[in-house]
Design an enzyme around this catalytic site. Structure first.
Site, PDB file in Angstrom:
ATOM      1  N   TYR A  23      -0.118 -19.387   6.608  1.00 53.12           N
ATOM      2  CA  TYR A  23      -0.578 -18.095   7.116  1.00 53.12           C
ATOM      3  C   TYR A  23      -0.974 -18.260   8.570  1.00 53.12           C
ATOM      4  O   TYR A  23      -1.172 -19.371   9.055  1.00 53.12           O
ATOM      5  CB  TYR A  23      -1.784 -17.624   6.276  1.00 53.12           C
ATOM      6  CG  TYR A  23      -2.012 -16.134   6.311  1.00 53.12           C
ATOM      7  CD1 TYR A  23      -1.060 -15.250   5.827  1.00 53.12           C
ATOM      8  CD2 TYR A  23      -3.199 -15.602   6.821  1.00 53.12           C
ATOM      9  CE1 TYR A  23      -1.279 -13.884   5.843  1.00 53.12           C
ATOM     10  CE2 TYR A  23      -3.424 -14.235   6.829  1.00 53.12           C
ATOM     11  CZ  TYR A  23      -2.464 -13.380   6.341  1.00 53.12           C
ATOM     12  OH  TYR A  23      -2.685 -12.032   6.362  1.00 53.12           O
ATOM     13  N   TRP A  62      -0.232  -5.954  10.737  1.00 53.08           N
ATOM     14  CA  TRP A  62      -1.078  -6.990  10.163  1.00 53.08           C
ATOM     15  C   TRP A  62      -2.510  -6.475  10.173  1.00 53.08           C
ATOM     16  O   TRP A  62      -3.087  -6.242  11.222  1.00 53.08           O
ATOM     17  CB  TRP A  62      -0.956  -8.277  10.982  1.00 53.08           C
ATOM     18  CG  TRP A  62      -1.639  -9.467  10.385  1.00 53.08           C
ATOM     19  CD1 TRP A  62      -1.843  -9.717   9.059  1.00 53.08           C
ATOM     20  CD2 TRP A  62      -2.212 -10.575  11.094  1.00 53.08           C
ATOM     21  NE1 TRP A  62      -2.498 -10.916   8.906  1.00 53.08           N
ATOM     22  CE2 TRP A  62      -2.738 -11.457  10.130  1.00 53.08           C
ATOM     23  CE3 TRP A  62      -2.321 -10.903  12.449  1.00 53.08           C
ATOM     24  CZ2 TRP A  62      -3.373 -12.654  10.472  1.00 53.08           C
ATOM     25  CZ3 TRP A  62      -2.944 -12.088  12.796  1.00 53.08           C
ATOM     26  CH2 TRP A  62      -3.464 -12.955  11.813  1.00 53.08           C
TER      27      TRP A  62
END
Length: 318
Positions: free
Chosen positions: A39, A256
């Protein structure tokens, strides 16, 4: 395994700190990616997993004004480490939520519904009667998109992978307010034309898969439409035919939630949370299908959350 259950001392309460008893915290794909190190955020180790959840305030430091014992709180940003029974957190890392909403709704509020809400709001100005198309429609975000769109009079075309219990899944999504549910394979069939006889072609596509699924979805977008990518479950790039850019002027964007929260002021965050809690109170937004797991069974919960075709979110009860 990367995980261990550990007993830790609760930190001392500073003047601007809040002592929280966690109530429930889900396991999301991004939590697993963070642990695997794939991530965009890496927590310094050793770290507590979990980016989402709800807790009850037990005690506040003497400078804390916005929160009091008994209040419910959720993380304001990413990386709080919610998979624990208690924690002491700086006041600014927490957001107050009403305690009159169901605990599972509060526990799953800060990631998926927020992502759905922003993507429906920030890229195209959609009006009642407009439509959106999305893949992985049975995901946590997908279920929130269906419900938030429905509440605003926006039609949804929902793409899911073919699976053994497809009719059951279709029924569940229709019950949430989906207008159409189609499989990936159906996207390139002529029957798609029938869907667009009674609803307009979508101006917005939401993609969290990538690969072929995305290319197929793009075909159905209106000229000048926008596709927003917020995940890549197929681990394949987004492929776009040149003609889609030249002759249809399609836009490709990304989203995001972590970045959005960094860029915004407290006010836009609060007003979004208010809007979502309003929907929850009216019964127009529910928690995704959940399996509640006691913290000591965390291994089983993690395994279950990584299985393909999972249609229930694992929630750790703390």
């Amino acid at each position: 395994s990367l995980f261990r259950l550990k007993d830790l001392e609760v930190a001392k309460l500073g003047d601007s700190d809040v002592h929280v008893k966690m109530l429930a915290a889900p396991i999301n794909p991004a939590d697993i990616n963070m642990i695997q190190g794939t991530y965009a955020i890496l927590s310094p180790l050793p770290a507590v997993g979990g980016n989402e959840g709800v807790g009850e305030v037990l005690e506040v430091g003497r400078r804390v004004t916005a929160l009091k014992p008994g209040d419910w709180v959720i993380p304001a940003g990413t990386g709080l480490g919610t998979w624990r029974t208690q924690g002491v957190f700086p006041e600014e890392t927490l957001l107050k939520v009403p305690s009159d909403i169901p605990v599972l709704c509060a526990a799953t509020l800060s990631v998926n519904p927020c992502t759905a809400y922003r993507m429906l709001t920030d890229f195209e100005s959609l009006a009642p009667g407009d439509s959106v198309i999305q893949n992985a429609a049975n995901s946590g975000v997908g279920q929130a998109v269906i419900q938030i769109a429905k509440a605003s009079g926006i039609k949804t075309v929902n793409v899911v992978r073919d699976r053994p219990d497809l009719p059951k899944l279709v029924e569940r999504l229709m019950a949430l307010g989906a207008d159409h549910v189609v499989t990936e394979e159906m996207l390139r069939k002529p029957e798609m034309k029938d869907i667009f006889k009674n609803i307009p072609k979508p101006r917005l596509a939401l993609n969290c898969v990538g690969g072929k699924s995305t290319t197929e979805m793009l075909r159905h977008l209106q000229p000048k439409g926008t596709m927003v990518t917020y995940g890549g479950m197929a681990k394949q790039p987004v492929m776009v035919p040149v003609s889609a850019f030249i002759f249809r002027d399609l836009r490709l964007r990304g989203f995001w939630m972590t970045q959005w929260k960094k860029d915004q002021d407290q006010e836009s965050l609060t007003s979004m949370m208010d809007a979502l809690c309003q929907l929850i109170r009216r019964g127009q937004l529910t928690a995704p299908a959940c399996t509640e797991v006691p913290l000591q069974d965390y291994k089983a919960a993690l395994e279950a959350s990584m299985k393909p075709f999972t249609s229930s979110k694992q929630i750790l009860l703390l």
